[in-house]
Structure formats: structure tokens, C-alpha cells
Design an enzyme around this catalytic site. Sequence first.
Site, PDB file in Angstrom:
ATOM      1  N   LYS A 168     -11.140  16.833  15.201  1.00 50.17           N
ATOM      2  CA  LYS A 168     -10.882  17.939  16.412  1.00 50.17           C
ATOM      3  C   LYS A 168     -11.908  18.007  17.647  1.00 50.17           C
ATOM      4  CE  LYS A 168      -7.539  20.267  13.403  1.00 50.17           C
ATOM      5  NZ  LYS A 168      -7.259  20.527  11.944  1.00 50.17           N
ATOM      6  N   TYR A 207      -6.303  22.682   3.165  1.00 50.23           N
ATOM      7  CA  TYR A 207      -5.622  21.349   3.859  1.00 50.23           C
ATOM      8  C   TYR A 207      -6.677  20.352   4.154  1.00 50.23           C
ATOM      9  CZ  TYR A 207      -2.619  18.867   7.058  1.00 50.23           C
ATOM     10  OH  TYR A 207      -1.798  17.669   7.571  1.00 50.23           O
ATOM     11  N   ASP A 242     -15.470  19.220   4.147  1.00 43.32           N
ATOM     12  CA  ASP A 242     -14.476  18.990   5.310  1.00 43.32           C
ATOM     13  C   ASP A 242     -14.683  19.852   6.577  1.00 43.32           C
ATOM     14  OD1 ASP A 242     -12.372  18.579   6.971  1.00 43.32           O
ATOM     15  OD2 ASP A 242     -10.654  18.632   5.553  1.00 43.32           O
TER      16      ASP A 242
HETATM   17  C1  LIG Z   1      -6.746  19.514  11.063  1.00 39.48           C
HETATM   18  C2  LIG Z   1      -7.275  19.297   9.710  1.00 39.48           C
HETATM   19  C3  LIG Z   1      -7.171  17.890   9.174  1.00 39.48           C
HETATM   20  C4  LIG Z   1      -6.481  16.908   9.496  1.00 39.48           C
HETATM   21  O1  LIG Z   1      -6.828  16.390  10.857  1.00 39.48           O
HETATM   22  P1  LIG Z   1      -5.746  15.748  11.703  1.00 39.48           P
HETATM   23  O2  LIG Z   1      -6.502  15.438  12.930  1.00 39.48           O
HETATM   24  O3  LIG Z   1      -4.656  16.752  11.931  1.00 39.48           O
HETATM   25  O4  LIG Z   1      -5.143  14.481  10.587  1.00 39.48           O
HETATM   26  C5  LIG Z   1      -8.188  17.953   7.956  1.00 39.48           C
HETATM   27  N1  LIG Z   1      -8.881  18.882   7.328  1.00 39.48           N
HETATM   28  C6  LIG Z   1      -9.098  20.138   7.972  1.00 39.48           C
HETATM   29  C7  LIG Z   1      -9.766  21.157   7.655  1.00 39.48           C
HETATM   30  C8  LIG Z   1      -8.193  20.320   9.336  1.00 39.48           C
HETATM   31  O5  LIG Z   1      -8.187  21.561   9.881  1.00 39.48           O
END
Ligand SMILES: *Cc1c(COP(=O)(O)O)cnc(C)c1O
Length: 436
Positions: free
Chosen positions: A270, A144, A239
Site C-alpha cells: 500500500k 486479511y 502484517d
Molecule cells: C491490503 C492488504 C493485504 C493485501 O495486499 P494486496 O496489495 O491487496 O495484495 C494484505 N494484508 C493487509 C493487512 C492488507 O490490508
Amino acid sequence: MSDDVSRALFARAQKRIPGGVNSPVRAFRSVGGEPVFVRKAEGAHIEGADGKRYVDYVGSWGPMILGHAHPKVIDAIVDAARDGTSYGAPTEREVLLAEALCEAVPSMQMVRLTSSGTEACMSALRLARGFTGRSLIVKFQGCYHGHADFLLVKAGSGLATMGVPDSAGVTEAVARATLTAPFNDLAAVKALFDQWGDDIAAVIVEPVVGNMGCVPPAPGFLEGLSALCKSRGALFVIDEVMTGFRLAFGGAQERFGLGPDVADLTTLGKIAGGGMPLGAFGGRADVLSKLAPLGPVYQAGTLSGNPVATAAGLATLALLRDNAAFGQDPYAKLEATGAALEEGLRDAAKSAGVPVTIQRVGSMWTVFFTDAPVRSWDDAARCDTGRFGRFHRAMLQRGVYLPPSQFEAAFHSLAHGSSEVELTVRAAREAFAEAR
Ligand SMILES: *Cc1c(COP(=O)(O)O)cnc(C)c1O
């Protein structure tokens, strides 16, 4: 399963908020219950609307590595807010945070701040397309990267297929620009490059997947992706929105010893925002220099680099570098707590006779209800989600708040200690038996 106060709030919420929640997985649908409404949180605990306390293993889905409401972070937020909450003009804290992020992740020479991880990933890939002049993106099934249209794509069956939209509202034309491959399958990515090599702008990956449950990379997988990208003129995007500052101060790149030239671009979020809305994408200076106002790739944000969010991020990063604050290296402490949890949970499942596979990297972990290792989305999809749902409800009843999905990693924080671990393992002994 939830308390009366939460149930009443949820009924009201469903009249005005679709599904009663502002992000789908909060609705508890996949574990068959109703969400606990949270009224406050402190350290390792959240408190439900009726005052019941839970040991929290969601941690706001990743950011709360220090535990909730750390006094130093709260002070930083309050102090910043007193000076105004947004200016739409540059501030010193943006410079300090950009410097701190680039120091932590040496593959990042420059960085731009956003307000979410979604924006960071979307913008990084727009930049990759703008830089390479190519249109296709490769992502992995089960990874994701936020909810941008072209990233809401999973693979069909077979080795690797052209993208099919995962969500209504995503057009096929958009989805077709995303190719997918199974995680940990380098040969599948090679095949994609053989077929579409000159059109692939970037490969994006979660270095340790959290979004299908915790799935580590096979040895050499990340390095292999980087080498493939380099040989074919594509950019490699790691990511680290979830893993950044979680698996090590320098994220997965530090933990796995990936040198500064492995990733071309990195996304963060995060923990980097310390519980406030903040994301970031950065990497090679020649690539970042293509961003407006220096270059032709447009990217912007009214609240980007927000003064309160940067204060929370800076305070969080400072604590993560402060061994004295935790009596030891914070990442050694997270590792020790993780090992104790893992051992206790494995033992509890075994005595209940429930087959599980526990996968953990540092403070990210998942109890998969399957007896086989989980290396890809197809493996994860074989889990017994009904059994997970029963386990989840039984844990919640006993005051342990786990992610309400088999396919989400759990996190512990620096505020989790031996009493939380003991409570969790005790609860799990009964919960595994109930899930049988
Ligand atoms: C949480 C997450 C996102 C998206 O971040 P948001 O702040 O929720 O938009 C993208 N990539 C990874 C790996 C994530 O865990």
C-alpha cells in the site's frame, strides 16, 4: 445510487468482467448499490464518471495517505517512466527503497520487494516455513493477509478450530495447515501452541486490524504473541501492509513502541508503493538469508521492485518525512483531522439517536453500527449491516465516499482539511437520521 454514466459502464463491465469489478468489494454488494466509476482523483476527492465530486475515505484502500495525485509523486512516476518501465535487472532505486524501509522499521534488517501485499504475506510465510522446517500457520479470525490459498481461512465456532476453507477452490488439505484464533485472545493462541507447538512455523497478525473494520490490539497482545512465538520457536509476522507508514512512519511497531526484536518478519505494501503496485517483506537477516539465491526458499517476480513503483514509493516516503511540506509533522496532522472527524461523527450519531461505536487509531477508523466495543470478529459480526448500508448510501448521495462495507476501515489523508471534515459531519447528521 450511482450516476447514469457509471450505471451504463457497470452494465457493460458485467458482461466481460465477473461481477463487473476486478476486486470483489468494489462491487458495493454489501451496501446494496452500484459502484461509482471513477474518472479521476485529486487531493481528498475522487470524481465520478459523470463529474460528481466526492470526499474520499477509501484512499485506494490505504495507499493514498498524501491524497490523490500528489504533484511530487506524479512527477516521480512520470520521470521514472520516461527511462523505461521495467528492466528485469537491478536498479539504484531498489537499493534506496530497501534502505528506507529498513530504516523506517528497525525490526527489518533485510527486505525483498514484491508487486503486492498478497505476495508479500504469502512469501513471508513460505519463508517462515522454510526457515523453521514446520508447516502450520496461526492467523486471526477477521484478519486479511491477501488471497493466497492458505490465508483464505476463517475460524469455525468455538475457541479456536482447525481451518476450514473460506473460498471454493481452496482444498481442505491446504486449509488444514492454517490454525485460527479470535483476535485479542492470547489464551486461545496459547492453547494452539499447547496442542500443536512443535509444528507451528509462524503467527501472522494485523497489528491494528483494518479488515474487519478498525480494531486496535488490547494492551500487551502483540508483545504476548511475540513472547509466545519466541518461547516455542515460531516466527512472529506483523502484517503492516495497511498500517505501515499509516499509523506512524515506522508503522504500528513505532506507534506502539515495539522494539526491534518483537517482530521476526514484517510485511508492507500500500503506502510503501505510493499508489503503484508494490509490496515488501523483511525482517531478521538470518531468516531473509534463506531466500533464493542465497538459500533454499524460492521467491521471485517479473515486476518485483519495478522502477516506476519504487519511484512512487520513494517520493511518498520522502514527503512523509518532510514536516515543511505540511506545515507540521504529517502524523500530527493526520491525528488532528482524525480527532475532529471522530468527534463530529460521534456527535452526529448521538443527535440522530443512532447507537454506534466509533473506533479509530490515527487515520484509520470505522463507525460500527453497534453500541458495544468491537474487539474481535464475533463483536464485529453483531453490527447492523442493514443500517450501515442505508448510512453508506445516504453519505454517497451527499458526496461522501466511504468504504462500501461495514467491515473495512476508512482512511483520511493529509489532503483532508477542515472543509472536508465539515462537509462530512454535515452529511452524517442527515445520513444517520436516514439510517435510523
Ligand atoms: C491490503 C492488504 C493485504 C493485501 O495486499 P494486496 O496489495 O491487496 O495484495 C494484505 N494484508 C493487509 C493487512 C492488507 O490490508
